[in-house]
Design an enzyme around this catalytic site. Structure first.
Site, PDB file in Angstrom:
ATOM      1  N   HIS A 184      37.989  30.210  44.388  1.00 62.41           N
ATOM      2  CA  HIS A 184      38.072  31.513  43.726  1.00 62.41           C
ATOM      3  C   HIS A 184      36.842  32.382  43.915  1.00 62.41           C
ATOM      4  CE1 HIS A 184      35.672  29.353  40.773  1.00 62.41           C
ATOM      5  NE2 HIS A 184      35.304  30.519  40.300  1.00 62.41           N
TER       6      HIS A 184
HETATM    7  C1  UD1 Z   1      35.110  34.319  36.365  1.00 61.44           C
HETATM    8  C2  UD1 Z   1      33.598  34.075  36.378  1.00 61.44           C
HETATM    9  C3  UD1 Z   1      33.273  32.916  37.321  1.00 61.44           C
HETATM   10  C4  UD1 Z   1      34.088  31.682  36.969  1.00 61.44           C
HETATM   11  C5  UD1 Z   1      35.566  32.060  36.991  1.00 61.44           C
HETATM   12  C6  UD1 Z   1      36.451  30.879  36.660  1.00 61.44           C
HETATM   13  C7  UD1 Z   1      32.169  36.077  36.081  1.00 61.44           C
HETATM   14  C8  UD1 Z   1      31.273  37.013  36.761  1.00 61.44           C
HETATM   15  N1  UD1 Z   1      32.862  35.234  36.864  1.00 61.44           N
HETATM   16  O1  UD1 Z   1      35.478  34.770  37.656  1.00 61.44           O
HETATM   17  O2  UD1 Z   1      31.911  32.592  37.205  1.00 61.44           O
HETATM   18  O3  UD1 Z   1      33.834  30.649  37.882  1.00 61.44           O
HETATM   19  O4  UD1 Z   1      35.770  33.109  36.027  1.00 61.44           O
HETATM   20  O5  UD1 Z   1      37.771  31.228  36.592  1.00 61.44           O
HETATM   21  O6  UD1 Z   1      32.257  36.081  34.870  1.00 61.44           O
HETATM   22  N2  UD1 Z   1      42.849  37.177  35.998  1.00 61.44           N
HETATM   23  C9  UD1 Z   1      44.088  36.988  35.483  1.00 61.44           C
HETATM   24  N3  UD1 Z   1      44.200  36.309  34.308  1.00 61.44           N
HETATM   25  C10 UD1 Z   1      43.140  35.811  33.645  1.00 61.44           C
HETATM   26  C11 UD1 Z   1      41.867  36.030  34.183  1.00 61.44           C
HETATM   27  C12 UD1 Z   1      41.730  36.699  35.361  1.00 61.44           C
HETATM   28  O7  UD1 Z   1      45.095  37.417  36.042  1.00 61.44           O
HETATM   29  O8  UD1 Z   1      43.323  35.188  32.581  1.00 61.44           O
HETATM   30  C13 UD1 Z   1      42.711  37.908  37.272  1.00 61.44           C
HETATM   31  C14 UD1 Z   1      42.426  39.344  37.028  1.00 61.44           C
HETATM   32  O9  UD1 Z   1      43.278  40.071  37.804  1.00 61.44           O
HETATM   33  C15 UD1 Z   1      41.003  39.550  37.459  1.00 61.44           C
HETATM   34  C16 UD1 Z   1      40.740  38.389  38.406  1.00 61.44           C
HETATM   35  O10 UD1 Z   1      41.650  37.358  38.017  1.00 61.44           O
HETATM   36  O11 UD1 Z   1      40.811  40.764  38.066  1.00 61.44           O
HETATM   37  C17 UD1 Z   1      39.343  37.899  38.303  1.00 61.44           C
HETATM   38  O12 UD1 Z   1      39.029  37.552  36.954  1.00 61.44           O
HETATM   39  P1  UD1 Z   1      37.511  37.730  36.380  1.00 61.44           P
HETATM   40  O13 UD1 Z   1      37.403  37.147  35.020  1.00 61.44           O
HETATM   41  O14 UD1 Z   1      37.045  39.098  36.579  1.00 61.44           O
HETATM   42  O15 UD1 Z   1      36.652  36.870  37.336  1.00 61.44           O
HETATM   43  P2  UD1 Z   1      36.902  35.439  37.924  1.00 61.44           P
HETATM   44  O16 UD1 Z   1      37.052  35.597  39.381  1.00 61.44           O
HETATM   45  O17 UD1 Z   1      37.959  34.716  37.180  1.00 61.44           O
END
Ligand code: UD1
Length: 364
Positions: free
Chosen positions: A206
């Site tokens: 990821h």
């Molecule tokens: C975040 C953390 C990362 C961690 C990861 C584990 C930061 C900077 N990054 O990254 O350190 O390793 O979580 O998962 O805080 N999304 C969903 N549903 C959810 C959550 C996210 O659909 O419940 C999608 C969203 O479209 C979002 C994308 O995933 O845009 C990324 O989610 P985000 O929380 O921004 O960052 P992660 O890549 O998950």
């Protein structure tokens, strides 16, 4: 009563906050409270973990959801500040390195509330990783820094953090792993996925550096194509990765790998079972490098650096980057010469209890 407000927000926080809530619940003289920022909100990225790990329902959910880095961090801060003003905690405890970690630490510190950072001191020395920025900033403003491995002590010393604030306490994520192992053992996930123990590879990906760049992602997929010729691969897909697979037009290529199963993200217990019975993990996660070290499972980390060097020095982890041939060769090597690891000091299931005692002691 010592008021201790714990913060969680994203999936890797939940297995760290669970033992903290357990240890606070049984300590006399402490009133714990839990705030979920809502950074992760899907059932499979959040709710499932509360059930699997027995985390109490959060007292407050800030429901921030997915936004750009700046907007997400700012929104968490805006919504967290009034909570701190109203509840006046003695300590705010933040874990890990996600946006929720720095956002809540910054709010608390500026209100004069003491901040404890659990999993402090880890450094990848790669400032292109958003998590590295979150780690450095959170550590700079924390009053108590709880460190998982010796490299953390060294890193914090080099950054001029006074030793009186820093404690090597072990690893709260391993508290959770050890506590959950017997229950994870009972998971039926292998049967559900028709997998044979030790005869498959499990993958998680990821990191933006791997899945936001089509060429990079393609090089990793080329390795999967070769590995899957002989060994089935199972790939629980993070929502961010799933979006990118669709956006980059890679779905057809992945579907064409007959021996590769893309599945939804798993809960903690199923994932633990999947990991512990795998022939090897291929991952860019931070936590999995540590968990495989305890499970004795070979871990190939598809990154150029790690903030968790002890998993290489003492554990079963290898840092291999993202070149196709290197990945394929490294996997073959783990099967012909499985790595043998040992348990790092203090990764014994008691880290959260040590932290709570230190917090109470520092408050007397
Ligand atoms: C975040 C953390 C990362 C961690 C990861 C584990 C930061 C900077 N990054 O990254 O350190 O390793 O979580 O998962 O805080 N999304 C969903 N549903 C959810 C959550 C996210 O659909 O419940 C999608 C969203 O479209 C979002 C994308 O995933 O845009 C990324 O989610 P985000 O929380 O921004 O960052 P992660 O890549 O998950």
């Amino acid at each position: 009563m010592l008021k201790v407000l714990c913060v969680c927000g994203a999936r890797p926080n939940f297995m760290k906050i669970a033992p903290m809530m357990d240890a606070l619940a049984v300590r006399d003289g402490v009133a714990p409270m839990l705030v979920h920022t809502g950074q992760h909100y899907d059932d499979r990225m959040s709710e499932l973990f509360f059930g699997d790990l027995g985390i109490p329902k959060p007292d407050i959910n800030l429901e921030v959801g997915s936004l750009s880095h700046a907007a997400q961090t700012a929104e968490i801060m805006k919504r967290f500040e009034p909570i701190c003003v109203e509840h006046k905690p003695d300590w705010v405890v933040v874990v890990g390195d996600v946006n929720s970690t720095i956002a809540c630490a910054l709010v608390a510190r500026k209100l004069g509330i003491r901040v404890a950072h659990v999993e402090a001191g880890l450094r990848s020395f790669d400032r292109d990783m958003p998590e590295e920025i979150n780690r450095i900033l959170t550590d700079t403003i924390s009053d108590k820094l709880f460190v998982t491995e010796k490299s953390g002590l060294e890193n914090l010393k080099n950054e001029g953090i006074p030793a009186s604030r820093v404690h090597l306490v072990g690893n709260v994520m391993i508290d959770t792993l050890l506590k959950s192992r017997a229950r994870a053992e009972k998971s039926t996930i292998l049967t559900a996925l028709e997998l044979t123990p030790k005869k498959y590879v499990a993958v998680t990906l990821h990191r933006p550096s791997n899945v936001d760049n089509k060429e990079q992602f393609g090089a990793i997929l080329a390795a999967f194509e070769q590995i899957a010729e002989k060994t089935p691969i199972v790939f629980p897909v993070h929502p961010r990765t799933r979006k990118n697979i669709a956006g980059m037009g890679l779905a057809g290529r992945i579907d064409a790998i007959a021996n590769l199963k893309m599945i939804e993200p798993l809960g903690y217990l199923d994932f633990m079972k999947l990991m512990s019975e795998s022939a090897a993990m291929l991952t860019d996660s931070g936590g999995i490098q540590e968990e495989t070290t305890i499970l004795g499972v070979p871990c190939l980390t598809l990154r150029k650096n790690t903030e968790r060097p002890i998993t290489i020095e003492q554990g079963t982890n290898r840092l291999i980057g993202c070149d196709t041939k290197t990945i394929v060769d490294a996997f073959a090597e783990t099967q012909s010469h499985p790595p043998v690891g040992k348990t790092p000091d203090l990764w014994d299931g008691k880290a959260a209890t040590r932290i709570v005692e230190l917090l109470v002691g520092a408050s007397l």
